[in-house]
Design a protein around this motif. Structure first.
Motif, PDB file in Angstrom:
ATOM      1  N   GLY A 173       1.053  12.654 -15.998  1.00  0.00           N
ATOM      2  CA  GLY A 173      -0.181  13.096 -16.641  1.00  0.00           C
ATOM      3  C   GLY A 173      -0.723  12.126 -17.662  1.00  0.00           C
ATOM      4  N   ASP A 174      -0.125  10.938 -17.764  1.00  0.00           N
ATOM      5  CA  ASP A 174      -0.535   9.920 -18.738  1.00  0.00           C
ATOM      6  C   ASP A 174      -1.577   9.009 -18.092  1.00  0.00           C
ATOM      7  N   LEU A 175      -2.835   9.114 -18.524  1.00  0.00           N
ATOM      8  CA  LEU A 175      -3.909   8.326 -17.906  1.00  0.00           C
ATOM      9  C   LEU A 175      -3.694   6.829 -18.106  1.00  0.00           C
ATOM     10  N   ASP A 176      -3.153   6.423 -19.256  1.00  0.00           N
ATOM     11  CA  ASP A 176      -2.886   5.001 -19.490  1.00  0.00           C
ATOM     12  C   ASP A 176      -1.859   4.472 -18.497  1.00  0.00           C
ATOM     13  N   ASN A 177      -0.853   5.281 -18.214  1.00  0.00           N
ATOM     14  CA  ASN A 177       0.187   4.882 -17.260  1.00  0.00           C
ATOM     15  C   ASN A 177      -0.385   4.757 -15.849  1.00  0.00           C
ATOM     16  N   ILE A 178      -1.244   5.719 -15.482  1.00  0.00           N
ATOM     17  CA  ILE A 178      -1.894   5.660 -14.164  1.00  0.00           C
ATOM     18  C   ILE A 178      -2.791   4.424 -14.067  1.00  0.00           C
ATOM     19  N   ALA A 179      -3.580   4.171 -15.123  1.00  0.00           N
ATOM     20  CA  ALA A 179      -4.481   3.016 -15.135  1.00  0.00           C
ATOM     21  C   ALA A 179      -3.703   1.714 -15.050  1.00  0.00           C
TER      22      ALA A 179
ATOM     23  N   GLN B  92       0.845  -1.200   0.000  1.00  0.00           N
ATOM     24  CA  GLN B  92       0.000   0.000   0.000  1.00  0.00           C
ATOM     25  C   GLN B  92       0.877   1.246   0.000  1.00  0.00           C
ATOM     26  N   SER B  93       1.921   1.257   0.838  1.00  0.00           N
ATOM     27  CA  SER B  93       2.819   2.413   0.897  1.00  0.00           C
ATOM     28  C   SER B  93       3.639   2.552  -0.378  1.00  0.00           C
ATOM     29  N   SER B  94       4.182   1.442  -0.876  1.00  0.00           N
ATOM     30  CA  SER B  94       4.947   1.517  -2.123  1.00  0.00           C
ATOM     31  C   SER B  94       4.031   1.829  -3.299  1.00  0.00           C
ATOM     32  N   GLY B  95       2.787   1.354  -3.228  1.00  0.00           N
ATOM     33  CA  GLY B  95       1.819   1.642  -4.285  1.00  0.00           C
ATOM     34  C   GLY B  95       1.502   3.121  -4.390  1.00  0.00           C
ATOM     35  N   VAL B  96       1.444   3.817  -3.245  1.00  0.00           N
ATOM     36  CA  VAL B  96       1.210   5.262  -3.262  1.00  0.00           C
ATOM     37  C   VAL B  96       2.294   5.953  -4.081  1.00  0.00           C
ATOM     38  N   ARG B  97       3.551   5.546  -3.860  1.00  0.00           N
ATOM     39  CA  ARG B  97       4.647   6.170  -4.608  1.00  0.00           C
ATOM     40  C   ARG B  97       4.525   5.899  -6.101  1.00  0.00           C
ATOM     41  N   GLN B  98       4.280   4.640  -6.461  1.00  0.00           N
ATOM     42  CA  GLN B  98       4.237   4.287  -7.874  1.00  0.00           C
ATOM     43  C   GLN B  98       3.071   4.971  -8.594  1.00  0.00           C
ATOM     44  N   VAL B  99       1.928   5.039  -7.931  1.00  0.00           N
ATOM     45  CA  VAL B  99       0.774   5.731  -8.536  1.00  0.00           C
ATOM     46  C   VAL B  99       1.062   7.228  -8.657  1.00  0.00           C
ATOM     47  N   ALA B 100       1.695   7.809  -7.624  1.00  0.00           N
ATOM     48  CA  ALA B 100       2.005   9.242  -7.662  1.00  0.00           C
ATOM     49  C   ALA B 100       2.988   9.558  -8.781  1.00  0.00           C
ATOM     50  N   VAL B 101       3.985   8.696  -8.968  1.00  0.00           N
ATOM     51  CA  VAL B 101       4.952   8.895 -10.064  1.00  0.00           C
ATOM     52  C   VAL B 101       4.228   8.836 -11.407  1.00  0.00           C
ATOM     53  N   ALA B 102       3.328   7.860 -11.549  1.00  0.00           N
ATOM     54  CA  ALA B 102       2.552   7.749 -12.792  1.00  0.00           C
ATOM     55  C   ALA B 102       1.659   8.975 -12.983  1.00  0.00           C
ATOM     56  N   ALA B 103       1.030   9.435 -11.895  1.00  0.00           N
ATOM     57  CA  ALA B 103       0.163  10.610 -11.983  1.00  0.00           C
ATOM     58  C   ALA B 103       0.953  11.855 -12.353  1.00  0.00           C
ATOM     59  N   GLY B 104       2.225  11.905 -11.927  1.00  0.00           N
ATOM     60  CA  GLY B 104       3.077  13.047 -12.238  1.00  0.00           C
ATOM     61  C   GLY B 104       3.345  13.194 -13.729  1.00  0.00           C
TER      62      GLY B 104
ATOM     63  N   ARG C 185     -14.083   4.978  -7.305  1.00  0.00           N
ATOM     64  CA  ARG C 185     -14.819   4.977  -8.567  1.00  0.00           C
ATOM     65  C   ARG C 185     -14.898   6.378  -9.182  1.00  0.00           C
ATOM     66  N   LYS C 186     -14.633   7.421  -8.375  1.00  0.00           N
ATOM     67  CA  LYS C 186     -14.670   8.787  -8.886  1.00  0.00           C
ATOM     68  C   LYS C 186     -13.456   9.098  -9.764  1.00  0.00           C
ATOM     69  N   ILE C 187     -12.423   8.255  -9.672  1.00  0.00           N
ATOM     70  CA  ILE C 187     -11.233   8.448 -10.509  1.00  0.00           C
ATOM     71  C   ILE C 187     -11.449   7.673 -11.804  1.00  0.00           C
ATOM     72  N   LYS C 188     -11.722   8.361 -12.886  1.00  0.00           N
ATOM     73  CA  LYS C 188     -12.026   7.724 -14.161  1.00  0.00           C
ATOM     74  C   LYS C 188     -10.726   7.400 -14.904  1.00  0.00           C
ATOM     75  N   LEU C 189     -10.495   6.111 -15.129  1.00  0.00           N
ATOM     76  CA  LEU C 189      -9.283   5.666 -15.811  1.00  0.00           C
ATOM     77  C   LEU C 189      -9.654   4.779 -16.999  1.00  0.00           C
ATOM     78  N   PRO C 190      -8.865   4.816 -18.065  1.00  0.00           N
ATOM     79  CA  PRO C 190      -9.159   3.968 -19.226  1.00  0.00           C
ATOM     80  C   PRO C 190      -8.862   2.496 -18.930  1.00  0.00           C
ATOM     81  N   THR C 191      -9.439   1.610 -19.722  1.00  0.00           N
ATOM     82  CA  THR C 191      -9.159   0.174 -19.608  1.00  0.00           C
ATOM     83  C   THR C 191      -7.837  -0.128 -20.318  1.00  0.00           C
ATOM     84  N   VAL C 192      -6.959  -0.848 -19.638  1.00  0.00           N
ATOM     85  CA  VAL C 192      -5.657  -1.171 -20.230  1.00  0.00           C
ATOM     86  C   VAL C 192      -5.417  -2.675 -20.159  1.00  0.00           C
ATOM     87  N   ARG C 193      -4.586  -3.168 -21.077  1.00  0.00           N
ATOM     88  CA  ARG C 193      -4.183  -4.574 -21.071  1.00  0.00           C
ATOM     89  C   ARG C 193      -2.783  -4.696 -20.465  1.00  0.00           C
TER      90      ARG C 193
END
Length: 509
Positions: free
Chosen positions: A88-94, A74-86, A212-220
């Motif tokens: 601005g690529d929605l596919d990367n965040i998803a 959970q803690s490491s996931g916060v970092r990885q999601v934040a880096v992806a969010a930084g 669910r309020k965070i809208k992300l695209p479907t990725v493979r």
């Protein structure tokens, strides 16, 4: 002139964001804590001391199993999601959100099944009998749900949805009380484990509702991508998990030393001082981990931005923490008597040393988050190992020399050493330096802390209390003026502005 005005407004906005997130997380934590106290109070009335003890044991088993099986993702996931969010690529965040969710599902399933398989020995080790093995098996479901809930929570936090995260905390606490209390009311002790399962389920529901309020695209995802990213999550997460275990282990060893050398009463005084010393600062540190960590992770490759943000976070945190800690230093005997009783007089010097250590902790944490944000898990792990060793070693040594107050002195000594070590490491890692403003701020509060401490320790009670309270009042006034100057009055709630105008003789804009 226009450039200076724009820069000032930008600085005020950044400091205002820090203050706002601290207020949101602090307020939600207070509400959550209050509801937890209500839930425990109801348990105490319905089940008595034995039932509360049983609840505590089951809860500890669930927490330990969740922490071990969850591997800190959970803690490491916060970092990885934040880096992806930084980026601005929605596919990367998803993509990162999906990997985190799947990894949590795998680890949660494994943790729950392992607790089911080893229910008999866990029951025997915890309760001295295998009669509660079936309850431990059911507890495996709570472990599964707790780990699974970590994924949506980390996704919300990594995207810096601080308002939603505060709502998750409050909604989870309300649902926890609404689901947990009736089960214990109707089923007594037999409802303890089902209540823990219900609490885990409602926490998951609250997190998923706001996720669910965070809208992300479907990725493979390819198997290679999944295993590669999961390995990174677990590697960094292991450092977080190890840190928690080291901290818990050090705390246990220190309590054992106290009981062996000073007795059970001394351990009670230690627990009383420790609990009070961390309440106020705990809200500030929690908000730091909740908002500052993902913000810093998003710019982790930019040393200049990292260092600026660490200085800004430290400045706001010190201004918020120092007045409360000065007040606790001055009023320690009254605080102990109010929360406990006059029988806890030996906790007073401990509480004062803990306050000094907590102030140093507020200084060290913003620097430490640079190490975490950059994903330097080895440095983080070994600094945590060293900190645990230094804390235990100092406590053992100073307990023998100074008695029980020596344990408090050991905590302050730990964070003095830790602050210097972390500064050296981040100086090499990101070329971090303290800003001139923070050095001046530190000097002011070092002087005020010294005055308050000398007054309460060396002067007679009433003269010492008078000097200490004057020092605390000066610290409060200084912090308030600095905060208003940093964030502007528009960030102050409207209901509090008249009081601020009066205290600062500030004319309304």
């Amino acid at each position: 002139m226009a450039e200076n005005t724009i820069e000032q407004q930008s600085n005020q906005a950044r400091y205002g964001d820090i203050l706002k997130s601290t207020s949101l997380i602090g307020a939600s934590s207070v509400i959550s804590m209050a509801l937890s106290v209500v839930r425990l109070k109801v348990l105490a009335v319905l089940l008595g001391p034995a039932g509360v003890g049983l609840f505590g044991l089951f809860n500890v088993v669930a927490e330990l199993a969740s922490n071990l099986a969850g591997m800190g993702i959970q803690s490491s996931g916060v970092r990885q999601v934040a880096v992806a969010a930084g980026t601005g690529d929605l596919d990367n965040i998803a993509r990162m959100a999906k990997i985190l969710t799947l990894t949590s599902l795998v680890l949660g399933t494994a943790g729950g099944l392992l607790l089911v398989l080893f229910a008999a020995p866990v029951s025997n080790l915890t309760f001295g009998t295998e009669a509660r093995a079936s309850a431990v098996m059911l507890l495996g479901l709570a472990v599964f749900l707790r780990i699974l809930a970590g994924a949506p929570t980390a996704i919300i936090q990594g995207n810096r949805r601080i308002g939603d995260l505060a709502r998750v905390t409050v909604a989870g606490a309300v649902l926890n009380a609404a689901a947990g209390i009736p089960l214990v009311y109707f089923f007594g002790e037999a409802g303890i484990v089902p209540s823990l399962v219900a609490v885990a389920l409602t926490s998951l529901v609250a997190a998923l509702w706001y996720r669910r309020k965070i809208k992300l695209p479907t990725v493979r995802l390819s198997w290679r991508d999944f295993t590669s990213e999961t390995r990174m999550l677990v590697t960094l997460g292991f450092a977080f998990m190890a840190s928690g275990l080291l901290t818990a282990g050090a705390a246990l060893l220190i309590r054992i030393f106290i009981v062996q050398q000073a007795g059970v009463d001394a351990a009670g005084n230690y627990q009383a001082a420790w609990a009070l010393g961390g309440i106020y600062v705990g809200f500030i540190l929690q908000s730091m981990g909740t908002d500052f960590y993902p913000r810093l992770s998003a710019v982790s490759t930019d040393n200049r931005a990292c260092n600026r943000m660490a200085n800004e976070q430290a400045r706001i945190s010190i201004l918020l923490a120092a007045p409360g800690l000065l007040g606790t230093l001055a009023l320690a005997p009254l605080v102990i008597a109010a929360f406990y009783s006059a029988k806890f007089d030996d906790a007073v010097p401990l509480l004062r040393w803990f306050c000094l250590g907590m102030l140093l902790r507020v200084v060290a944490w913003p620097m430490g988050f640079i190490i975490l944000a950059k994903g330097a898990q080895r440095i983080f792990f070994w600094t945590e190992v060293a900190a645990a060793g230094v804390h235990v070693g100092l406590a053992w040594l100073l307990l023998g020399v100074f008695g029980l107050p020596g344990v408090g002195l050991a905590f302050a000594g730990l964070y003095l050493w830790h602050s210097l070590l972390i500064y050296y490491l981040v100086r090499r890692l990101s070329h971090f330096r303290w800003s001139i403003e923070n050095l001046v701020l530190g000097a002011v509060f070092v002087c005020l802390t010294g005055i308050v401490l000398v007054a309460v320790e060396l002067l007679p009670f009433w003269p010492g209390m008078t000097v200490a309270l004057i020092g605390t009042a000066v610290g409060c006034w200084f912090s308030l003026t600095q905060l208003v100057r940093l964030v502007s009055l528009r960030w102050i709630p409207a209901t509090l502005r008249p009081a601020v105008y009066f205290l600062l003789r500030h004319e309304p804009a």
